[in-house]
Design a protein around this motif. Structure first.
Motif, PDB file in Angstrom:
ATOM      1  N   THR A  73       0.806  -1.222   0.000  1.00 22.48           N
ATOM      2  CA  THR A  73       0.000   0.000   0.000  1.00 22.48           C
ATOM      3  C   THR A  73       0.838   1.271   0.000  1.00 22.48           C
ATOM      4  OG1 THR A  73      -0.180  -0.147   2.405  1.00 22.48           O
ATOM      5  CG2 THR A  73      -1.999  -1.063   1.116  1.00 22.48           C
ATOM      6  N   VAL A  74       1.961   1.281   0.729  1.00 18.89           N
ATOM      7  CA  VAL A  74       2.776   2.503   0.811  1.00 18.89           C
ATOM      8  C   VAL A  74       3.443   2.823  -0.530  1.00 18.89           C
ATOM      9  CG1 VAL A  74       4.723   3.638   1.945  1.00 18.89           C
ATOM     10  CG2 VAL A  74       3.060   2.359   3.309  1.00 18.89           C
ATOM     11  N   PRO A  75       4.203   1.883  -1.139  1.00 19.77           N
ATOM     12  CA  PRO A  75       4.778   2.218  -2.438  1.00 19.77           C
ATOM     13  C   PRO A  75       3.717   2.465  -3.505  1.00 19.77           C
ATOM     14  CG  PRO A  75       5.403  -0.031  -1.797  1.00 19.77           C
ATOM     15  CD  PRO A  75       4.694   0.596  -0.635  1.00 19.77           C
ATOM     16  N   ASN A  76       2.568   1.784  -3.389  1.00 21.83           N
ATOM     17  CA  ASN A  76       1.496   2.042  -4.353  1.00 21.83           C
ATOM     18  C   ASN A  76       0.994   3.478  -4.241  1.00 21.83           C
ATOM     19  OD1 ASN A  76       1.667  -0.547  -5.339  1.00 21.83           O
ATOM     20  ND2 ASN A  76      -0.078  -1.308  -4.189  1.00 21.83           N
ATOM     21  N   ALA A  77       0.892   3.979  -3.017  1.00 18.56           N
ATOM     22  CA  ALA A  77       0.470   5.368  -2.818  1.00 18.56           C
ATOM     23  C   ALA A  77       1.518   6.337  -3.366  1.00 18.56           C
ATOM     24  CB  ALA A  77       0.219   5.635  -1.330  1.00 18.56           C
ATOM     25  N   TRP A  78       2.806   6.035  -3.117  1.00 22.42           N
ATOM     26  CA  TRP A  78       3.865   6.881  -3.687  1.00 22.42           C
ATOM     27  C   TRP A  78       3.743   6.900  -5.209  1.00 22.42           C
ATOM     28  CZ3 TRP A  78       6.751  10.331  -1.340  1.00 22.42           C
ATOM     29  CH2 TRP A  78       7.071  10.176   0.005  1.00 22.42           C
ATOM     30  N   SER A  79       3.585   5.732  -5.811  1.00 19.96           N
ATOM     31  CA  SER A  79       3.511   5.644  -7.269  1.00 19.96           C
ATOM     32  C   SER A  79       2.303   6.398  -7.816  1.00 19.96           C
ATOM     33  CB  SER A  79       3.461   4.185  -7.723  1.00 19.96           C
ATOM     34  OG  SER A  79       3.444   4.124  -9.140  1.00 19.96           O
ATOM     35  N   GLN A  80       1.181   6.273  -7.144  1.00 13.64           N
ATOM     36  CA  GLN A  80      -0.020   6.983  -7.587  1.00 13.64           C
ATOM     37  C   GLN A  80       0.208   8.488  -7.561  1.00 13.64           C
ATOM     38  OE1 GLN A  80      -3.618   6.025  -5.448  1.00 13.64           O
ATOM     39  NE2 GLN A  80      -4.766   7.668  -6.429  1.00 13.64           N
ATOM     40  N   ALA A  88      18.000  13.303  -3.828  1.00 11.44           N
ATOM     41  CA  ALA A  88      17.042  13.716  -2.798  1.00 11.44           C
ATOM     42  C   ALA A  88      16.483  12.503  -2.072  1.00 11.44           C
ATOM     43  CB  ALA A  88      15.891  14.499  -3.435  1.00 11.44           C
ATOM     44  N   HIS A  89      15.965  12.767  -0.880  1.00 10.61           N
ATOM     45  CA  HIS A  89      15.240  11.755  -0.113  1.00 10.61           C
ATOM     46  C   HIS A  89      13.936  12.385   0.347  1.00 10.61           C
ATOM     47  CE1 HIS A  89      14.233   8.543   2.595  1.00 10.61           C
ATOM     48  NE2 HIS A  89      14.138   9.394   3.593  1.00 10.61           N
ATOM     49  N   VAL A  90      12.824  11.694   0.098  1.00  6.15           N
ATOM     50  CA  VAL A  90      11.505  12.182   0.484  1.00  6.15           C
ATOM     51  C   VAL A  90      10.844  11.095   1.329  1.00  6.15           C
ATOM     52  CG1 VAL A  90       9.267  13.013  -0.364  1.00  6.15           C
ATOM     53  CG2 VAL A  90      11.339  13.450  -1.700  1.00  6.15           C
ATOM     54  N   GLU A  91      10.271  11.500   2.437  1.00  3.52           N
ATOM     55  CA  GLU A  91       9.580  10.507   3.252  1.00  3.52           C
ATOM     56  C   GLU A  91       8.333  11.110   3.852  1.00  3.52           C
ATOM     57  OE1 GLU A  91      11.700  10.668   7.604  1.00  3.52           O
ATOM     58  OE2 GLU A  91      12.664   9.453   6.079  1.00  3.52           O
ATOM     59  N   MET A  92       7.412  10.216   4.230  1.00  3.53           N
ATOM     60  CA  MET A  92       6.189  10.659   4.890  1.00  3.53           C
ATOM     61  C   MET A  92       6.523  11.022   6.334  1.00  3.53           C
ATOM     62  SD  MET A  92       4.199   7.067   5.427  1.00  3.53           S
ATOM     63  CE  MET A  92       4.164   6.382   7.065  1.00  3.53           C
ATOM     64  N   GLY A 119       1.730   9.971  10.621  1.00  2.24           N
ATOM     65  CA  GLY A 119       1.180   8.881   9.827  1.00  2.24           C
ATOM     66  C   GLY A 119       0.736   7.728  10.708  1.00  2.24           C
ATOM     67  N   ALA A 120       1.541   7.406  11.713  1.00  4.85           N
ATOM     68  CA  ALA A 120       1.185   6.329  12.644  1.00  4.85           C
ATOM     69  C   ALA A 120      -0.057   6.696  13.445  1.00  4.85           C
ATOM     70  CB  ALA A 120       2.355   6.037  13.580  1.00  4.85           C
ATOM     71  N   MET A 121      -0.190   7.965  13.789  1.00  3.46           N
ATOM     72  CA  MET A 121      -1.388   8.398  14.520  1.00  3.46           C
ATOM     73  C   MET A 121      -2.635   8.205  13.660  1.00  3.46           C
ATOM     74  SD  MET A 121       0.086  11.776  16.488  1.00  3.46           S
ATOM     75  CE  MET A 121      -1.487  12.311  17.060  1.00  3.46           C
ATOM     76  N   GLU A 122      -2.536   8.519  12.386  1.00  2.00           N
ATOM     77  CA  GLU A 122      -3.672   8.352  11.477  1.00  2.00           C
ATOM     78  C   GLU A 122      -4.005   6.875  11.289  1.00  2.00           C
ATOM     79  OE1 GLU A 122      -6.820   9.268   8.838  1.00  2.00           O
ATOM     80  OE2 GLU A 122      -5.837  10.351  10.464  1.00  2.00           O
ATOM     81  N   ILE A 123      -2.973   6.039  11.151  1.00  2.00           N
ATOM     82  CA  ILE A 123      -3.195   4.601  11.022  1.00  2.00           C
ATOM     83  C   ILE A 123      -3.899   4.069  12.265  1.00  2.00           C
ATOM     84  CG2 ILE A 123      -2.010   2.360  10.968  1.00  2.00           C
ATOM     85  CD1 ILE A 123       0.113   3.803   9.142  1.00  2.00           C
ATOM     86  N   ALA A 124      -3.452   4.488  13.444  1.00  2.00           N
ATOM     87  CA  ALA A 124      -4.071   4.041  14.696  1.00  2.00           C
ATOM     88  C   ALA A 124      -5.525   4.494  14.770  1.00  2.00           C
ATOM     89  CB  ALA A 124      -3.279   4.571  15.890  1.00  2.00           C
TER      90      ALA A 124
END
Length: 168
Positions: free
Chosen positions: A38-45, A123-127, A132-137
């Motif tokens: 799901t995470v790489p799929n979201a990045w790709s989208q 470059a490096h890009v991250e969420m 993000g963990a708070m939203e997942i919880a």
């Protein structure tokens, strides 16, 4: 006609060029995900949505199959194919360093997503792992009806994103 910006990976200086849809030369960009998830799929989208407005860019999503040797092979293929930008989620930040160095020598920008690499790159890009963990919880809590038990399977202590996600 528009502008296409990049960083010259050899000099570290910004480069601006005119991007004209009538030009025959297309810009190749690819994302090597560590594996379908799901995470790489979201990045790709997100990448695809942004790049779809550009009429001179060909974008490809590639599956690293959770294997270092597959990612190395895909990197070699993209380097030899004239790709301009490689988005990468390295399975092993150290093992992919020689491939990133090779891409840099060929003038290819490598941008890591969510998982950084030891080799310096464009470059490096991250969420935001904490929020993000708070939203997942929050979503998990809703789906579980506000009660239940959750087990956290985690990386070893000291991994930065592990700590951010656990504290979020």
């Amino acid at each position: 006609v528009g502008m296409f910006g990049s960083i010259n990976v050899k000099t570290g200086r910004p480069v601006m060029a005119r991007a004209n849809a009538q030009d025959r030369e297309r810009v190749k960009m690819a994302f090597i995900q560590w594996m379908p998830h799901t995470v790489p799929n979201a990045w790709s989208q997100g990448i695809s949505e942004v790049l779809s407005t550009q009429q001179v860019i060909d974008y490809t999503l590639l599956d690293g199959q959770g294997k270092v040797e597959v990612q190395v092979s895909l990197m070699d293929t993209l380097i030899n194919d004239g790709t301009s930008v490689i988005f990468l989620q390295p399975i092993d930040s150290v093992a992919l360093a020689p491939s990133i160095a090779k891409a840099k020598r060929e003038g290819i920008s490598v941008i890591t997503l969510n998982i950084d690499a030891t080799e310096p790159h464009a470059a490096h890009v991250e969420m935001n792992h904490y929020f993000g963990a708070m939203e997942i919880a929050r979503v998990m809590g809703e789906k579980m009806g506000g009660k239940g038990k959750v087990a956290i399977l985690n990386a070893p202590p000291g991994i930065i994103i592990r700590d951010q996600r656990t504290h979020g």
